[in-house]
Design an enzyme around this catalytic site. Structure first.
Site, mmCIF file in Angstrom:
data_model
loop_
_atom_site.group_PDB
_atom_site.id
_atom_site.type_symbol
_atom_site.label_atom_id
_atom_site.label_comp_id
_atom_site.label_asym_id
_atom_site.label_seq_id
_atom_site.Cartn_x
_atom_site.Cartn_y
_atom_site.Cartn_z
ATOM 1 N N ASP A 191 -1.199 6.270 -5.560
ATOM 2 C CA ASP A 191 -2.230 7.293 -5.739
ATOM 3 C C ASP A 191 -1.767 8.307 -6.781
ATOM 4 O O ASP A 191 -0.602 8.718 -6.756
ATOM 5 C CB ASP A 191 -2.460 8.037 -4.420
ATOM 6 N N ASP A 225 0.836 -1.867 4.394
ATOM 7 C CA ASP A 225 2.045 -1.039 4.463
ATOM 8 C C ASP A 225 3.267 -1.902 4.760
ATOM 9 O O ASP A 225 4.392 -1.428 4.682
ATOM 10 C CB ASP A 225 1.906 0.005 5.578
ATOM 11 N N GLU A 273 -4.716 4.207 -7.947
ATOM 12 C CA GLU A 273 -5.912 4.877 -7.424
ATOM 13 C C GLU A 273 -5.981 6.283 -7.998
ATOM 14 O O GLU A 273 -5.074 7.102 -7.783
ATOM 15 C CB GLU A 273 -5.911 4.934 -5.893
ATOM 16 N N HIS A 333 -0.255 11.000 -2.523
ATOM 17 C CA HIS A 333 -1.565 10.692 -1.935
ATOM 18 C C HIS A 333 -2.446 11.913 -1.748
ATOM 19 O O HIS A 333 -3.635 11.900 -2.082
ATOM 20 C CB HIS A 333 -1.375 9.995 -0.577
ATOM 21 N N GLU A 369 0.107 -0.652 -4.673
ATOM 22 C CA GLU A 369 -0.961 0.333 -4.835
ATOM 23 C C GLU A 369 -0.304 1.699 -4.745
ATOM 24 O O GLU A 369 0.638 1.897 -3.962
ATOM 25 C CB GLU A 369 -1.981 0.150 -3.705
ATOM 26 N N LYS A 403 -7.009 9.712 -7.658
ATOM 27 C CA LYS A 403 -7.398 10.516 -6.479
ATOM 28 C C LYS A 403 -8.232 11.704 -6.943
ATOM 29 O O LYS A 403 -7.803 12.857 -6.888
ATOM 30 C CB LYS A 403 -6.135 10.990 -5.753
ATOM 31 N N HIS A 406 0.842 -1.193 0.000
ATOM 32 C CA HIS A 406 0.000 0.000 0.000
ATOM 33 C C HIS A 406 0.883 1.252 0.000
ATOM 34 O O HIS A 406 1.632 1.479 0.947
ATOM 35 C CB HIS A 406 -0.894 -0.035 1.242
ATOM 36 N N ARG A 407 0.796 2.021 -1.061
ATOM 37 C CA ARG A 407 1.718 3.152 -1.305
ATOM 38 C C ARG A 407 3.159 2.633 -1.314
ATOM 39 O O ARG A 407 4.082 3.338 -0.907
ATOM 40 C CB ARG A 407 1.550 4.269 -0.274
#
Ligand code: G3P
Ligand code: CA
Length: 251
Positions: A38, A233, A113, A51, A36, A115, A9-10
């Site tokens: 953003d 994470d 993603e 993000h 993943e 945003k 995640h990120r």
């Protein structure tokens, strides 16, 4: 029972500055199946990986991403906020990430993603789809957003790319909305995956991808529930979890 895929995640954002190339590379080193990230849009229409709509939390800049060109954003330090040793990290462009994905030995999947639930960036869908096409990456990409209108637009522009409808909490009509916009999956939190709606999503052929899971015991519970993917994470930590145990009461 199949083990859920692990996505960073990120990137590996628990131990490295989120949404930077080092965080993505470290997620790969940790054995993640995907990452993943953003994306927001710059003043000159470039998709960049960050993000927040604003710069101050994760860079040494201030103001809104949309008010700066890519060249201006590239001068910012996107790592020192996390630890000074990462002062050379920069805000990646989405194109840089796609180039990295095309290097030898990198077969990660990528969840982009969009945003655009706070700022509805004009043309973001078209720009991201054009980049994906330019790098011949469609089969490795999942596009997601909290903005169902944006995902509907993605589906109109591209009938085949994988789409994940992002939700928070346990909304009653998520399955209906996902079907209406032509999504292929629901990206949700743990409580949705363990709610009565999980079966409804399964019956509709919508796999669940869960964010953000950093506890091994929760991963095991989700594995038992049959989720498709877990975003974390801490991809290194969760890759070591044995998930075939019988779960009693974990939480
Ligand atoms: O895409 C899942 C998750 O990343 C959504 O929440 O705030 O971490 O972007 P957030
Ligand atoms: Ca995200």
């Amino acid at each position: 029972m199949p083990v859920p895929l692990i996505f960073g995640h990120r990137g590996a954002s628990g131990a490295f500055p989120e949404n930077t190339m080092i965080a993505f590379e470290e997620a790969r080193n940790a054995g993640a199946a995907g990452i993943e990230l953003d994306v927001q849009l710059t003043k000159d229409g470039q998709a960049v990986v960050i993000h927040d709509e604003t710069l101050q939390r994760t860079t040494n800049g201030t103001g809104e991403v949309q008010d700066f060109t890519l060249a201006q954003l590239k001068k910012l330090d996107a790592g020192s906020w996390f630890a000074t040793t990462y002062s050379q990290e920069r805000i990646p462009s989405l194109e840089e990430v796609l180039q990295w994905m095309n290097r030898d030995g990198n077969n990660l999947r990528l969840n982009i993603e969009l945003k655009n639930d706070i700022i509805p960036y004009d043309g973001l869908e078209e720009k991201v789809l054009a980049l994906i096409a330019a790098y011949d990456a469609e089969e490795r990409i999942i596009l997601s957003s909290f903005n169902p209108d944006s995902l509907k637009r993605v589906r109109m522009l591209n009938p085949t790319i994988e789409i994940g409808y992002l939700i928070a909490g346990v909304p009653d009509l998520a399955v209906e909305t996902a079907i209406r916009i032509g999504a292929d999956a629901i990206h949700c939190q743990t409580e949705y995956a363990l709610s009565r709606y999980a079966g409804k999503a399964g019956q509709a052929g919508l796999p669940l991808r869960i964010y953000t899971v950093n506890r091994p015991d929760v991963l095991m519970r989700l594995s038992e529930a049959g989720v498709d993917t877990v975003m974390t994470d801490e991809p290194g930590l969760l890759k070591g979890v044995p998930v075939h145990h019988t779960i009693r009461k974990l939480f």
